[in-house]
Design an enzyme around this catalytic site. Structure first.
Site, mmCIF file in Angstrom:
data_model
loop_
_atom_site.group_PDB
_atom_site.id
_atom_site.type_symbol
_atom_site.label_atom_id
_atom_site.label_comp_id
_atom_site.label_asym_id
_atom_site.label_seq_id
_atom_site.Cartn_x
_atom_site.Cartn_y
_atom_site.Cartn_z
ATOM 1 N N ASP A 90 0.852 -1.195 0.000
ATOM 2 C CA ASP A 90 0.000 0.000 0.000
ATOM 3 C C ASP A 90 0.891 1.251 0.000
ATOM 4 O OD1 ASP A 90 -2.025 1.838 0.439
ATOM 5 O OD2 ASP A 90 -2.605 1.054 2.403
ATOM 6 N N LYS A 92 0.968 3.953 -2.036
ATOM 7 C CA LYS A 92 0.353 5.257 -2.350
ATOM 8 C C LYS A 92 1.333 6.210 -3.036
ATOM 9 C CE LYS A 92 -3.179 5.193 1.301
ATOM 10 N NZ LYS A 92 -2.797 4.025 2.131
ATOM 11 N N ASP A 95 3.933 10.915 -7.235
ATOM 12 C CA ASP A 95 4.934 11.871 -7.720
ATOM 13 C C ASP A 95 4.965 11.843 -9.250
ATOM 14 O OD1 ASP A 95 7.168 13.670 -7.747
ATOM 15 O OD2 ASP A 95 7.880 12.813 -5.862
ATOM 16 N N TYR A 220 -15.186 3.431 10.156
ATOM 17 C CA TYR A 220 -15.414 2.020 9.850
ATOM 18 C C TYR A 220 -16.856 1.743 9.481
ATOM 19 C CZ TYR A 220 -10.859 1.126 12.017
ATOM 20 O OH TYR A 220 -9.519 1.109 12.314
HETATM 21 P P1 BMP Z 1 -7.284 -0.251 9.988
HETATM 22 O O1 BMP Z 1 -8.335 -1.308 9.570
HETATM 23 O O2 BMP Z 1 -6.416 -0.713 11.110
HETATM 24 O O3 BMP Z 1 -7.918 1.084 10.224
HETATM 25 O O4 BMP Z 1 -6.270 -0.097 8.767
HETATM 26 C C1 BMP Z 1 -6.671 0.387 7.521
HETATM 27 C C2 BMP Z 1 -5.548 0.302 6.516
HETATM 28 O O5 BMP Z 1 -6.042 0.721 5.243
HETATM 29 C C3 BMP Z 1 -4.331 1.152 6.816
HETATM 30 O O6 BMP Z 1 -3.191 0.428 6.385
HETATM 31 C C4 BMP Z 1 -4.498 2.382 5.938
HETATM 32 O O7 BMP Z 1 -3.261 2.902 5.518
HETATM 33 C C5 BMP Z 1 -5.290 1.846 4.763
HETATM 34 N N1 BMP Z 1 -6.209 2.823 4.128
HETATM 35 C C6 BMP Z 1 -7.285 3.362 4.829
HETATM 36 O O8 BMP Z 1 -7.503 3.065 6.004
HETATM 37 N N2 BMP Z 1 -8.128 4.241 4.160
HETATM 38 C C7 BMP Z 1 -7.954 4.596 2.867
HETATM 39 O O9 BMP Z 1 -8.757 5.351 2.328
HETATM 40 C C8 BMP Z 1 -6.861 4.049 2.165
HETATM 41 C C9 BMP Z 1 -6.008 3.149 2.811
HETATM 42 O O10 BMP Z 1 -5.008 2.616 2.141
#
Ligand code: BMP
Length: 273
Positions: A90, A92, A95, A220
């Protein structure tokens, strides 16, 4: 309602990474990706070993690992073969084309050598895809564009999201889908998602069963909201699976199974609704 099965969609993709992901999802009956965001190599590998049987994909942020060594990616690749999952770094990228090509192929991590999929912010425009594609396409890798983000106040809306979809449409051999919060086929099209004839993989972070946020902007939704309500394909779950005590590997495996079951149940509901 987007009713196409993962199996039926394999033929829609020429990109080997996209095809592999769909094949694994069908084979393992899993639309769960676990995001392993921990800083010690030992914890990283222990979590992957615990969740491996339940996932179609492991998502990494390899740059947060403090004791990173090149051998770690070889172990990760061995676990990917053992448990049959795709690897998604991931990264991202965001550039100019020349710089992202260097960042993708070179440096400490050499991401293109081991990661089936990676992602990029559309912010630099089409050149970010051109740069990454010059490295990844010949290796059979695939790219996801960040069309939307899960965080409160994200700027990834409206014409920005539409332009991300345009960039993907112009590069369908390499751009296999999006990090997004909903399906994208109907964006900028006058048809519904399932009648455009297009097929983007939609991978969705911001998934949790027990809490609604993390106090730092993360938001979430449940697997059912994401897969049935929004039509997304892969649920990405991090802390909801591994919590804060990484030594509790039986509990972590149990959580992964719980999310796998919830994600797959939601997918079957979508197919038959
Ligand atoms: P978590 O379920 O612990 O919140 O982790 C979410 C993961 O998804 C993290 O690695 C974060 O960088 C990635 N992420 C996100 O949460 N939202 C986005 O819009 C894009 C992501 O890559």
């Amino acid at each position: 309602m987007y009713k196409h099965s993962y199996a039926s969609r394999i033929q829609n993709h020429t990109n080997p990474a996209a095809r592999l992901l769909l094949e694994i999802m069908e084979r393992k009956q899993s639309n769960l990706a676990v995001s392993v965001d921990v800083t010690k190599a030992q914890d990283f590998l222990a979590i992957i070993d615990a969740v491996g049987p339940y996932v179609c994909m492991i998502k990494t942020h390899v740059d947060v690992i403090e004791d990173f060594e090149p051998s770690l990616v070889r172990t990760l690749q061995a676990l990917s073969a053992k448990y049959d999952f795709c690897i998604f770094e991931d990264r991202k990228f965001a550039d100019i084309g020349n710089t992202v090509a260097l960042q993708y192929a070179s440096g400490v991590y050499k991401i293109a050598e081991w990661s089936h999929l990676t992602n990029a912010h559309p912010v630099p425009g089409p050149s970010v895809v051109t740069g990454l594609k010059s490295v990844g396409l010949q290796r059979g890798r695939g790219l996801l564009l960040l069309a939307e983000m899960s965080t409160a106040g994200a700027l990834t809306t409206g014409s920005y999201t539409e332009d991300a979809v345009k960039m993907a449409r112009a590069n369908r051999d390499f751009v296999v889908g999006f990090i997004a919060q909903r399906r994208m086929e109907s964006v900028g099209a006058s048809k519904t998602d399932d009648t455009t004839g297009e097929d983007f993989l939609i991978l969705t972070p911001g998934v949790g069963l027990d809490v609604k946020g993390d106090g730092m902007g993360q938001q979430y939704r449940t697997p059912r909201e994401v897969v049935v309500g929004a039509g997304c394909d892969v649920i990405i779950v991090g802390r909801g699976v591994y919590g804060t005590d990484y030594s509790l590997t039986a509990k972590i495996a149990g959580q992964a199974k719980r999310y796998q079951d919830e994600g797959w149940k939601a997918y079957l509901e979508r197919l038959t609704a």
